[in-house]
Design a protein around this motif. Structure first.
Motif, mmCIF file in Angstrom:
data_model
loop_
_atom_site.group_PDB
_atom_site.id
_atom_site.type_symbol
_atom_site.label_atom_id
_atom_site.label_comp_id
_atom_site.label_asym_id
_atom_site.label_seq_id
_atom_site.Cartn_x
_atom_site.Cartn_y
_atom_site.Cartn_z
ATOM 1 N N GLY A 15 0.851 -1.189 0.000
ATOM 2 C CA GLY A 15 0.000 0.000 0.000
ATOM 3 C C GLY A 15 0.882 1.232 0.000
ATOM 4 N N GLY A 16 0.281 2.391 0.121
ATOM 5 C CA GLY A 16 1.054 3.623 0.217
ATOM 6 C C GLY A 16 1.776 3.703 1.557
ATOM 7 N N VAL A 19 0.184 3.519 6.216
ATOM 8 C CA VAL A 19 -1.203 3.040 6.232
ATOM 9 C C VAL A 19 -1.427 1.914 7.251
ATOM 10 C CG1 VAL A 19 -1.776 3.779 3.889
ATOM 11 C CG2 VAL A 19 -0.709 1.540 4.237
ATOM 12 N N LYS A 21 0.736 -0.792 7.616
ATOM 13 C CA LYS A 21 1.260 -2.047 7.063
ATOM 14 C C LYS A 21 2.215 -2.763 8.024
ATOM 15 C CE LYS A 21 3.917 -1.102 3.707
ATOM 16 N NZ LYS A 21 5.148 -1.317 4.498
ATOM 17 N N MET A 127 -3.668 -5.197 0.132
ATOM 18 C CA MET A 127 -3.316 -3.789 0.036
ATOM 19 C C MET A 127 -4.098 -2.962 1.051
ATOM 20 S SD MET A 127 -2.761 -1.611 -3.455
ATOM 21 C CE MET A 127 -1.631 -2.852 -4.048
ATOM 22 N N PRO A 129 -5.478 0.624 2.184
ATOM 23 C CA PRO A 129 -5.805 1.899 1.541
ATOM 24 C C PRO A 129 -5.296 3.089 2.349
ATOM 25 C CG PRO A 129 -7.706 1.074 2.730
ATOM 26 C CD PRO A 129 -6.626 0.020 2.868
ATOM 27 N N PRO A 130 -5.209 4.260 1.729
ATOM 28 C CA PRO A 130 -4.834 5.473 2.473
ATOM 29 C C PRO A 130 -5.791 5.702 3.635
ATOM 30 C CG PRO A 130 -4.855 5.894 0.109
ATOM 31 C CD PRO A 130 -5.445 4.540 0.307
ATOM 32 N N PHE A 152 -0.801 4.674 -3.630
ATOM 33 C CA PHE A 152 -1.808 3.614 -3.535
ATOM 34 C C PHE A 152 -2.397 3.294 -4.915
ATOM 35 C CE2 PHE A 152 -6.377 2.575 -3.164
ATOM 36 C CZ PHE A 152 -6.281 1.358 -2.503
ATOM 37 N N SER A 156 -1.819 -0.297 -6.970
ATOM 38 C CA SER A 156 -2.918 -1.145 -7.467
ATOM 39 C C SER A 156 -2.756 -1.412 -8.958
ATOM 40 C CB SER A 156 -4.273 -0.466 -7.218
ATOM 41 O OG SER A 156 -4.506 -0.283 -5.855
ATOM 42 N N GLU A 168 -8.302 -5.561 -0.785
ATOM 43 C CA GLU A 168 -8.162 -4.358 0.052
ATOM 44 C C GLU A 168 -8.528 -4.681 1.498
ATOM 45 O OE1 GLU A 168 -9.987 0.106 0.126
ATOM 46 O OE2 GLU A 168 -9.260 -0.634 -1.822
#
Length: 197
Positions: A15-16, A19, A21, A127, A129-130, A152, A156, A168
């Motif tokens: 992901g970005g 976030v 992770k 993933m 998300p923000p 992000f 994807s 997600e």
């Protein structure tokens, strides 16, 4: 020609930036799953300590190359030295370096494309998300909120372009996020087992 490798027990969590992770991966580690640390963050710390040039704010292309090479090495080491019966979770995969190349407008070499096409993680990529409420910058994370969203979106797009399916992870407390990941994997395993019978 890079030989085909398919590792269905290798799961990417990506992901970005900022976030949740790494927090999620630490939670999975505490429940006795093997995790592979993020290469990018380790590389930045190392380069900062050694006054190196491979930093996103000093030499983006060198940073991209080193991040990709180390991610490939990490993939190979895990493949050669791990019992692969249980899921193994990667804090980002080498496709993240390809995404980064797209973000900075850098060339994606044929070698990078070949690895992406032939060395495969599980087709389902988790993933995050923000999430504005939890985002913070630090010494290794300097992106603004617009970059978080763009990363992000590009992430994807990059994984989908190599035939991965994006799963997600919902914006929920960390224990629920971990449960979501493990339940998804178990349900998928049961579905695949039933399909083979």
């Amino acid at each position: 020609m890079i030989k085909l490798k398919e590792n269905n027990n290798f799961y990417v969590i990506t992901g970005g930036p900022g976030v949740g992770k790494t927090t999620l991966l630490e939670k999975l580690k505490k429940t006795n799953y093997e995790i592979v640390p993020e290469i990018a963050r380790e590389l930045i710390k190392e380069q900062q300590n050694n006054n190196g040039k491979a930093l996103p704010w000093r030499n983006k292309n060198l940073y991209k190359e080193m991040m990709f090479d180390r991610s490939i090495r990490s993939f190979e080491e895990i493949e050669n030295n791990t019992n692969k019966e249980k899921p193994i979770f990667f804090d980002r995969g080498f496709l993240d370096a390809i995404c980064y190349a797209k973000l900075i407008g850098s060339k994606i070499s044929e070698r990078m494309k070949s690895y992406a096409e032939n060395w495969r993680y599980n087709k389902n990529v988790f993933m995050l998300p923000p999430w504005r409420e939890i985002y913070e910058t630090d010494n290794e994370r300097k992106q603004d909120w617009e970059e978080v969203i763009l990363t992000f979106e590009k992430m994807s797009e990059t994984y989908k372009s190599y035939d991965y399916k994006i799963i997600e992870i919902p914006k929920k407390p960390i224990s629920e996020r971990a449960r979501f990941v493990l339940e998804f994997i178990e349900q998928n395993r049961i579905k695949n087992t039933n399909a083979q019978q």
